[in-house]
Structure formats: structure tokens, C-alpha cells
Design an enzyme around this catalytic site. Structure first.
Site, PDB file in Angstrom:
ATOM      1  N   GLU A  85      30.314 -18.151  35.381  1.00 60.46           N
ATOM      2  CA  GLU A  85      30.263 -18.166  34.520  1.00 60.46           C
ATOM      3  C   GLU A  85      30.028 -16.537  34.183  1.00 60.46           C
ATOM      4  OE1 GLU A  85      27.192 -20.563  33.126  1.00 60.46           O
ATOM      5  OE2 GLU A  85      27.634 -20.102  30.907  1.00 60.46           O
ATOM      6  N   LYS A 280      19.164 -25.434  32.087  1.00 60.31           N
ATOM      7  CA  LYS A 280      20.399 -25.234  32.707  1.00 60.31           C
ATOM      8  C   LYS A 280      20.627 -23.288  33.176  1.00 60.31           C
ATOM      9  CE  LYS A 280      24.771 -23.827  32.284  1.00 60.31           C
ATOM     10  NZ  LYS A 280      25.010 -22.736  31.957  1.00 60.31           N
ATOM     11  N   ASP A 296      21.800 -24.031  49.732  1.00 64.60           N
ATOM     12  CA  ASP A 296      22.096 -25.273  49.250  1.00 64.60           C
ATOM     13  C   ASP A 296      22.090 -26.030  48.031  1.00 64.60           C
ATOM     14  OD1 ASP A 296      22.824 -27.660  48.992  1.00 64.60           O
ATOM     15  OD2 ASP A 296      22.322 -29.416  50.101  1.00 64.60           O
ATOM     16  N   HIS A 393      27.035 -13.272  24.772  1.00 58.64           N
ATOM     17  CA  HIS A 393      27.513 -14.035  25.825  1.00 58.64           C
ATOM     18  C   HIS A 393      29.306 -14.159  25.327  1.00 58.64           C
ATOM     19  CE1 HIS A 393      28.715 -17.773  28.416  1.00 58.64           C
ATOM     20  NE2 HIS A 393      29.207 -18.017  27.433  1.00 58.64           N
TER      21      HIS A 393
END
Ligand code: HMG
Length: 438
Positions: A85, A280, A296, A393
Site C-alpha cells: 500500500e 487497521k 506470522d 495518500h
């Protein structure tokens, strides 16, 4: 298309690819080319990747970026991040640079206990089961000696085993709830091996326990597995500074900024819809470092989100306050990470990432990962409460849009220059490309 195949796993790599392209693709040559162009020309390296998982057909690349200038407990780090991202690495870097001049990040490992459980069914008298457990507990630990001895030499091993009665939730359901210290290893294999040995001993010894009836002797082991919920493997990361120091060249009202920032965190504390997106953003940083260091990320994700719900409602992982003119922003999260074992000694880029981080212990890596999460959240909230998220962004996403339109190097240079003074939106970029190509 409804095509099944038996024996797929036994085919060679090229036979697997042939079956896939023949079955699913009209342009077979092109499909093959996409797969083979990602093969590594170094056969040994390619074989290593082929053997990480099963039915491998190619490599799936993610970019590995770095975020420099992270001052953590007085030590400077450049943090490796594997993520697809755009703007995440830039945001982490920007937050690191911001806090570098304000004392940096403080991180502390609060606890390192991991958990595993043997889930079993017992339909007899609970008191007798308790007596049996007491009688067999030392034997459980002794029978696992061959598995635990090396870990014990290093200072870790089994911490305790408890019998837990869960029959109020599910008829006949009990657990052996075991706790472990696995030091620099994430410990999944170690814990699971211990648990499977506990289960074997626990079932066998029950047959010899004289107070059990014949039915009670038949303890039914359902499964033995570690838990990825590790609320006692906790790390805290924090930044703080006088509110007046929060100003920079883009923010001349530090008090208003600090208050709005705290409000944004408060909203995520009480509103689950916001908390999920807020967290998130934290996981943008955490997953990227977890992945780069060969850990992991599914285990980390599952455990962190369970922790975010520990009080009965999903809530923010970070917290912020202003007290006596001091702004403090912090987070406590559970992280079970390893810097030995698993992929850490196998994947060349994981070895690279760990060396870049000064070969950290698992505790040091917990601190670095938590800081990456906190920094990410700081950058996102800072944008959200000031310019809005899209400005920065989209600035970072510009290259992706240009690549979608196969922009040439010259076109890219021209358009990047144009957007130094214009707001990036998808439509504005498309228009700029069209104008340039007219
Ligand atoms: P900016 O102020 O336009 O950047 O910020 P700048 O050009 O002035 O550069 C300042 C510093 O930012 C640089 O310092 C770098 O550290 C970094 P320098 O290296 O020049 O000394 N930086 C970069 N680093 C690497 N490559 C670059 C780059 N550009 C700047 N190309 C920035 C731009 C994107 C950093 C800022 O707007 C920002 O932090 N935005 C937040 C972005 C973000 O959070 N992205 C995550 C994806 S959105 C999401 O999924 C989560 C979310 O929904 C979570 C939530 O809701 O809470 C938002």
C-alpha cells in the site's frame, strides 16, 4: 468452469503450470509468461522459495521499503517494511522524523508469556478429575523433557499447567491451560509439541488412575494447540512531549492540534466502526514489519484484534492524553514474535531485515514493531485531523495511477512536476495524462 483434479500435488512444477494454463486461460503463452517472469534466475534461491509452501508456481513479490530515523529507547533504527500500500512507508518515515527531534519513542516489554491448550472432554466427577490432574501434573512436565531441555538450558520452557473447567460453556469440556516462555523463538512448534506430549501422557495415565470409573478413564482429547491470543505477551510503545513542541512548519497551533488529536483517539475508543479503521492504520505499520522480519502476521492480527475487544467492545489500541501541558500518545499490544526459527534463518530478505535492525532479540523486535504501529497511527491521525487523508495518500499513490496508464519516464517526470502544485485526484491525473498525450 468446474474442473477438479486428483493427484495435482504429485505433478512437477511445470506440469502444474501446464494444467493451470490449459484449464483456466485462453492466452496460455501469456499466462505462462506472467508466472515465469517472476522466477529467480538463481536456481538454488528459486528452489528455496518453491519449498517454503506447497504447489508453488511462482513468486509473489511485495515491495520491501525502509523507514529511517526511528529513535527507540535512545537507539536509531531504519525499519524494514514489506507492504503493497502506497503512503504507509512515507507516513512511518514522516512520523519517525517528527519524533526524532522530540525525544523519540519509548518502548517497554511488559510480559512475554505464551499460551497453549489441550482441549478435552470428560464426563465424570470434576473433583476426581482435579485429583487426577494434581497427581499427573509433574509427570506431564517430566514426559515433555526431551522437547523442553534445550529451551530450559536457555532459560525458557514450561511455566505452568492448569486444569480449567469449562463445562458451564460446553458440557464435558475441560482444558489443560499451559503457559510457556519461549525466549527469542515465536515458539509455535515448541508449544504444540509440548501440548501433544501432555495430551498423550494425560490420556494414558488416566487409564491407570485408580479413583476413576471405567467411563471416567476414557478422557477424550479433542485437540492440542497453542493460542494466538497472548494478552500476557505485551509491549508498550509511547511518545510524549510538551504540547508547545508539537508545532512544526505546517502546524502553527499545537494546542488545537493536540486537542483534536486526543478527540480523534477518544472517538476510536468508544466507536467500533471508527476503531476498526483506526486499528487497521496501526496494523499497516505492524504487519509490514512483521512480514519483513519473517513473522506470522495472521497470528499477530488475530491476537491484536482479540485484545482490542478484551473489554467486550472493539476499541482503539492507542490512547492519548494532555496532562499538565504534556501530550502523551501510547499503545499496549500483545505480540508473539520470533527472531530465531521459522523463516528467520531461511529467507535471505528476512536475514537482511534482521541484520538491518541490529539482529534484535524477540523482545527488541516486539518494541520495534509496536513503535512502527504507533508511528503509523500518529501519521494517519495527524493527516486525518489536519489536511485530511487524501492529500498525502494520493500524493504517494500518483505513481500507481501513472503506471496504470503505462506512462513513460518523460510523462512521469512531467506529471509529477505538475502535481507538486496541484491536488492529486484520480480524475486530475487522468486529465493531465490526456492533455500531455494530445
Ligand atoms: P508530506 O508532508 O507531504 O511529506 O507528507 P513531505 O514531502 O513534506 O516529506 C516529509 C517526510 O515524509 C519526508 O522527509 C519523509 O520522511 C516522508 P525526508 O525524507 O524528505 O527527510 N516522506 C516520504 N518518505 C518516503 N517516500 C516518499 C515520501 N514522502 C514523504 N515519497 C505523507 C506526505 C504521505 C507522509 C503524509 O501525508 C502522511 O503521513 N499521510 C498519512 C498517510 C497514511 O496514513 N497512509 C496509510 C494508508 S491510509 C490507511 O490505510 C489508514 C487510515 O485509514 C487509518 C485511519 O483512518 O486511522 C488512514
Amino acid at each position: 468452469m468446474n474442473t477438479s483434479i486428483s493427484g495435482f500435488s504429485k505433478l512437477s512444477k511445470s506440469e502444474k503450470i501446464n494444467w493451470i494454463v490449459d484449464t483456466y486461460f485462453s492466452n496460455k503463452e501469456q499466462a505462462k509468461k506472467i508466472l515465469t517472469q517472476y522466477w529467480n534466475s538463481d536456481n538454488k534461491l528459486q528452489q528455496l522459495h518453491d519449498e517454503f509452501i506447497e504447489n508453488t508456481i511462482t513468486n509473489y513479490y511485495l515491495p520491501l521499503g525502509v523507514a529511517p530515523n526511528f529513535l527507540i529507547n535512545g537507539k536509531l533504527h531504519t525499519i524494514p517494511m514489506a507492504i503493497e500500500e502506497s503512503s504507509v512507508v512515507a507516513a512511518a518515515s514522516k512520523a519517525a522524523k517528527f519524533w526524532l527531534d522530540r525525544g523519540g519513542f519509548k518502548a517497554t516489554v511488559l510480559s512475554t508469556t505464551k499460551i497453549g491448550q489441550v482441549h478435552f472432554m470428560f464426563h465424570g466427577q470434576p473433583k476426581k478429575l482435579e485429583a487426577y490432574f494434581k497427581s499427573v501434573k509433574n509427570r506431564l512436565i517430566a514426559d515433555a523433557k526431551s522437547i523442553t531441555q534445550n529451551m530450559e538450558k536457555r532459560g525458557g520452557g514450561i511455566l505452568d499447567i492448569e486444569l480449567r473447567n469449562k463445562t458451564e460453556k460446553l458440557s464435558g469440556y475441560y482444558q489443560l491451560h499451559a503457559t510457556f516462555e519461549t525466549l527469542d523463538a515465536m515458539g509455535a512448534n515448541f508449544i504444540n509439541s509440548c501440548l501433544e506430549q501432555f495430551a498423550t501422557t494425560f490420556k494414558q495415565e488416566a487409564l491407570r488412575f485408580k479413583d476413576f470409573t471405567d467411563t471416567e478413564k476414557q478422557i477424550e482429547i479433542v485437540m492440542s494447540i497453542l493460542s494466538n491470543y497472548v494478552p500476557n505477551c505485551l509491549v508498550r510503545a509511547e511518545v510524549s512531549c510538551p504540547v508547545s513542541d508539537l508545532s512544526d512548519n505546517k502546524n502553527s497551533h499545537p494546542e488545537a492540534f493536540a486537542q483534536k488529536f486526543v478527540q480523534a483517539v477518544n472517538i476510536a475508543e468508544v466507536e467500533p466502526y471508527r476503531a476498526v479503521t483506526h486499528n487497521k492504520g496501526i496494523m499497516n505499520g505492524i504487519d509490514a514489519v512483521v512480514l519483513a522480519t519473517g513473522n506470522d502476521f495472521r497470528a499477530v492480527e488475530a491476537g491484536v484484534h482479540a485484545y482490542a475487544s478484551r473489554n467486550g467492545t472493539y476499541s482503539s489500541l492507542t490512547h492519548a492524553k494532555i496532562e499538565n501541558g504534556i501530550f502523551t500518545f501510547w499503545m499496549e499490544i500483545p505480540l508473539a514474535l520470533g527472531t530465531v526459527g521459522g523463516l528467520t534463518g531461511l529467507h535471505p530478505l528476512v536475514k537482511f531485515a534482521l541484520e538491518l535492525l541490529h539482529k534484535p532479540s524477540a523482545k527488541e523486535l516486539m518494541q520495534i514493531v509496536a513503535v512502527a504501529g504507533l508511528a503509523q497511527n500518529f501519521a494517519a491521525l495527524r493527516s486525518l485531523t489536519t489536511t485530511g487523508i487524501q492529500e498525502g495518500h494520493m500524493k504517494m499513490h500518483l505513481m500507481n495511477i501513472l503506471n496504470q496508464f503505462d506512462a513513460t519516464t518523460e510523462e512521469k517526470a512531467h506529471i509529477i512536476n505538475h502535481f507538486k502544485t496541484h491536488v492529486v485526484t484520480h480524475r486530475a491525473v487522468v486529465e493531465a495524462i490526456d492533455n500531455l498525450r494530445k
